[in-house]
Design a protein around this motif. Structure first.
Motif, PDB file in Angstrom:
ATOM      1  N   LYS A   1       0.801  -1.226   0.000  1.00 49.57           N
ATOM      2  CA  LYS A   1       0.000   0.000   0.000  1.00 49.57           C
ATOM      3  C   LYS A   1       0.838   1.283   0.000  1.00 49.57           C
ATOM      4  O   LYS A   1       0.290   2.368   0.172  1.00 49.57           O
ATOM      5  CB  LYS A   1      -0.985   0.012   1.170  1.00 49.57           C
ATOM      6  CG  LYS A   1      -1.993  -1.128   1.108  1.00 49.57           C
ATOM      7  CD  LYS A   1      -3.012  -1.043   2.245  1.00 49.57           C
ATOM      8  CE  LYS A   1      -4.026  -2.173   2.137  1.00 49.57           C
ATOM      9  NZ  LYS A   1      -5.019  -2.141   3.234  1.00 49.57           N
ATOM     10  N   CYS A   2       2.151   1.166  -0.192  1.00 47.22           N
ATOM     11  CA  CYS A   2       2.963   2.372  -0.409  1.00 47.22           C
ATOM     12  C   CYS A   2       2.554   2.998  -1.739  1.00 47.22           C
ATOM     13  O   CYS A   2       1.932   2.350  -2.588  1.00 47.22           O
ATOM     14  CB  CYS A   2       4.443   2.028  -0.408  1.00 47.22           C
ATOM     15  SG  CYS A   2       5.086   1.597   1.221  1.00 47.22           S
ATOM     16  N   LYS A   3       2.925   4.257  -1.932  1.00 48.99           N
ATOM     17  CA  LYS A   3       2.429   5.011  -3.080  1.00 48.99           C
ATOM     18  C   LYS A   3       3.541   5.787  -3.765  1.00 48.99           C
ATOM     19  O   LYS A   3       4.550   6.132  -3.139  1.00 48.99           O
ATOM     20  CB  LYS A   3       1.339   5.985  -2.634  1.00 48.99           C
ATOM     21  CG  LYS A   3       0.167   5.316  -1.931  1.00 48.99           C
ATOM     22  CD  LYS A   3      -0.738   6.343  -1.262  1.00 48.99           C
ATOM     23  CE  LYS A   3      -1.798   5.672  -0.406  1.00 48.99           C
ATOM     24  NZ  LYS A   3      -2.617   6.638   0.353  1.00 48.99           N
ATOM     25  N   ILE A   4       3.316   6.068  -5.039  1.00 49.67           N
ATOM     26  CA  ILE A   4       4.203   6.934  -5.814  1.00 49.67           C
ATOM     27  C   ILE A   4       3.380   8.094  -6.352  1.00 49.67           C
ATOM     28  O   ILE A   4       2.278   7.898  -6.885  1.00 49.67           O
ATOM     29  CB  ILE A   4       4.873   6.162  -6.961  1.00 49.67           C
ATOM     30  CG1 ILE A   4       5.841   5.119  -6.404  1.00 49.67           C
ATOM     31  CG2 ILE A   4       5.605   7.109  -7.906  1.00 49.67           C
ATOM     32  CD1 ILE A   4       6.455   4.231  -7.456  1.00 49.67           C
ATOM     33  N   PHE A   5       3.913   9.300  -6.196  1.00 45.65           N
ATOM     34  CA  PHE A   5       3.275  10.513  -6.686  1.00 45.65           C
ATOM     35  C   PHE A   5       4.259  11.297  -7.544  1.00 45.65           C
ATOM     36  O   PHE A   5       5.472  11.153  -7.384  1.00 45.65           O
ATOM     37  CB  PHE A   5       2.880  11.437  -5.522  1.00 45.65           C
ATOM     38  CG  PHE A   5       1.923  10.859  -4.522  1.00 45.65           C
ATOM     39  CD1 PHE A   5       0.566  11.107  -4.605  1.00 45.65           C
ATOM     40  CD2 PHE A   5       2.385  10.098  -3.458  1.00 45.65           C
ATOM     41  CE1 PHE A   5      -0.322  10.602  -3.661  1.00 45.65           C
ATOM     42  CE2 PHE A   5       1.511   9.575  -2.510  1.00 45.65           C
ATOM     43  CZ  PHE A   5       0.146   9.835  -2.612  1.00 45.65           C
TER      44      PHE A   5
ATOM     45  N   LYS B   1      -0.041   8.083  -8.359  1.00 42.88           N
ATOM     46  CA  LYS B   1       0.155   7.509  -9.683  1.00 42.88           C
ATOM     47  C   LYS B   1       0.203   5.977  -9.605  1.00 42.88           C
ATOM     48  O   LYS B   1      -0.203   5.291 -10.534  1.00 42.88           O
ATOM     49  CB  LYS B   1       1.458   8.026 -10.292  1.00 42.88           C
ATOM     50  CG  LYS B   1       1.493   9.533 -10.499  1.00 42.88           C
ATOM     51  CD  LYS B   1       0.541   9.970 -11.576  1.00 42.88           C
ATOM     52  CE  LYS B   1       0.685  11.444 -11.893  1.00 42.88           C
ATOM     53  NZ  LYS B   1      -0.157  11.851 -13.042  1.00 42.88           N
ATOM     54  N   HIS B   2       0.720   5.493  -8.492  1.00 41.01           N
ATOM     55  CA  HIS B   2       0.821   4.046  -8.290  1.00 41.01           C
ATOM     56  C   HIS B   2       0.630   3.733  -6.816  1.00 41.01           C
ATOM     57  O   HIS B   2       1.108   4.461  -5.945  1.00 41.01           O
ATOM     58  CB  HIS B   2       2.184   3.514  -8.740  1.00 41.01           C
ATOM     59  CG  HIS B   2       2.368   2.039  -8.503  1.00 41.01           C
ATOM     60  ND1 HIS B   2       1.680   1.090  -9.216  1.00 41.01           N
ATOM     61  CD2 HIS B   2       3.150   1.358  -7.625  1.00 41.01           C
ATOM     62  CE1 HIS B   2       2.031  -0.117  -8.796  1.00 41.01           C
ATOM     63  NE2 HIS B   2       2.922   0.024  -7.829  1.00 41.01           N
ATOM     64  N   LYS B   3      -0.080   2.643  -6.565  1.00 38.28           N
ATOM     65  CA  LYS B   3      -0.247   2.133  -5.205  1.00 38.28           C
ATOM     66  C   LYS B   3       0.151   0.667  -5.210  1.00 38.28           C
ATOM     67  O   LYS B   3      -0.396  -0.133  -5.986  1.00 38.28           O
ATOM     68  CB  LYS B   3      -1.690   2.293  -4.731  1.00 38.28           C
ATOM     69  CG  LYS B   3      -1.917   1.848  -3.293  1.00 38.28           C
ATOM     70  CD  LYS B   3      -3.357   2.119  -2.866  1.00 38.28           C
ATOM     71  CE  LYS B   3      -3.610   1.684  -1.434  1.00 38.28           C
ATOM     72  NZ  LYS B   3      -5.011   1.957  -1.020  1.00 38.28           N
TER      73      LYS B   3
ATOM     74  N   GLU C   1      -2.605   3.476 -11.029  1.00 32.83           N
ATOM     75  CA  GLU C   1      -3.669   4.479 -11.018  1.00 32.83           C
ATOM     76  C   GLU C   1      -3.677   5.337 -12.280  1.00 32.83           C
ATOM     77  O   GLU C   1      -4.735   5.691 -12.786  1.00 32.83           O
ATOM     78  CB  GLU C   1      -3.534   5.380  -9.780  1.00 32.83           C
ATOM     79  CG  GLU C   1      -3.406   4.601  -8.463  1.00 32.83           C
ATOM     80  CD  GLU C   1      -4.568   3.654  -8.224  1.00 32.83           C
ATOM     81  OE1 GLU C   1      -5.726   4.099  -8.351  1.00 32.83           O
ATOM     82  OE2 GLU C   1      -4.319   2.469  -7.914  1.00 32.83           O
ATOM     83  N   SER C   2      -2.517   5.711 -12.760  1.00 31.53           N
ATOM     84  CA  SER C   2      -2.398   6.513 -13.983  1.00 31.53           C
ATOM     85  C   SER C   2      -0.946   6.506 -14.413  1.00 31.53           C
ATOM     86  O   SER C   2      -0.082   5.960 -13.725  1.00 31.53           O
ATOM     87  CB  SER C   2      -2.880   7.950 -13.751  1.00 31.53           C
ATOM     88  OG  SER C   2      -2.021   8.626 -12.854  1.00 31.53           O
ATOM     89  N   LEU C   3      -0.647   7.101 -15.556  1.00 32.72           N
ATOM     90  CA  LEU C   3       0.733   7.212 -16.024  1.00 32.72           C
ATOM     91  C   LEU C   3       1.578   7.956 -15.003  1.00 32.72           C
ATOM     92  O   LEU C   3       1.084   8.838 -14.289  1.00 32.72           O
ATOM     93  CB  LEU C   3       0.765   7.952 -17.357  1.00 32.72           C
ATOM     94  CG  LEU C   3       0.070   7.259 -18.532  1.00 32.72           C
ATOM     95  CD1 LEU C   3      -0.137   8.246 -19.679  1.00 32.72           C
ATOM     96  CD2 LEU C   3       0.862   6.050 -18.996  1.00 32.72           C
TER      97      LEU C   3
END
Length: 234
Positions: free
Chosen positions: A108-112, A123-125, A164-166
């Motif tokens: 559940k870490c994320k990239i923004f 952008k990514h989970k 989640e998106s590009l």
């Protein structure tokens, strides 16, 4: 500046790796990893990967951003994700490496990027039960969404397309944020001082604990997702 969220701050040209302070880097504002104070093991996961699995947190040092491709080369040479098509968005990637001796849980870490961090829409989970072995890499491509990558093509890394998106890392200036599940910043990387159109990735040289250099300056290739710059496994 978002004062309500923990952040990692860095100054131009300097990097901290573990407790070693390196000399000035002419190419880039770099990333300041968190210095280690204490690591609390979490054995309750009972994962097969390691006896001392640790959930990523602000006290862990050794989960490193090692390579970033925000400007894929032109033509088929830019097909970084090996899907047979060069796409300026889908072939973007970020690569992290677990340089510790423990298994790290990044569930559940994320990239923004900079814009999405302001809205907290990632952008990514990363999925549940996402464990990174010692010396294993994690690669997130911009796309294509929903694809199942062959990890053997990428040094047996964990490989994802942005969920989640590009990624949409802007050549002219952007930031990449890697956060835990609660949006606490673990890694922040600034593209702004780098080349606008390098047509290749930026990679640490040497891998894991060096400064960021354009990939062709340290290797005969233009990128190396999932492996060291010379193509060998971590």
């Amino acid at each position: 500046m978002l004062l309500t969220r923990p952040k990692i701050f860095f100054s131009f040209g300097f990097i901290i790796i573990l407790t070693l302070y390196l000399t000035k880097c002419a190419k880039t504002n770099d990333v300041d990893p968190i210095l280690i104070d204490d690591i609390n093991s979490n054995d309750s996961t009972n994962t097969i990967f390691s006896e001392d699995t640790i959930y990523i947190n602000l006290n862990i040092n050794g989960f490193i951003l090692n390579e970033v491709l925000y400007d894929p080369p032109s033509g088929i040479a830019g097909d970084a994700n090996n899907d047979g098509i060069r796409d300026p968005q889908q072939d973007e990637f970020v690569e992290f490496v677990n340089s510790t001796d423990s298994c790290i849980d990044i569930s559940k870490c994320k990239i923004f990027d900079d814009d999405s961090f302001n809205t907290l829409i990632p952008k990514h989970k990363f999925p549940d039960k996402c464990f990174v072995n010692p010396t294993q890499a994690v690669v997130v491509f911009g796309g294509p969404q929903g694809i199942n990558f062959d990890s053997l093509q990428f040094g047996d890394a964990l490989v994802f397309s942005a969920s989640e998106s590009l990624l949409n890392l802007n050549n002219s200036g952007d930031k990449m944020f890697f956060t835990d599940s609660l949006n606490n910043t673990i890694i922040e990387f600034d593209i702004t001082p780098l080349s606008n159109n390098p047509d290749e990735s930026y990679t640490r040289s040497p891998d894991i604990n060096g400064f960021f250099e354009q990939h062709s300056e340290v290797s005969s290739t233009l990128f190396s997702p999932g492996t060291r710059a010379d193509g060998t496994p971590f």
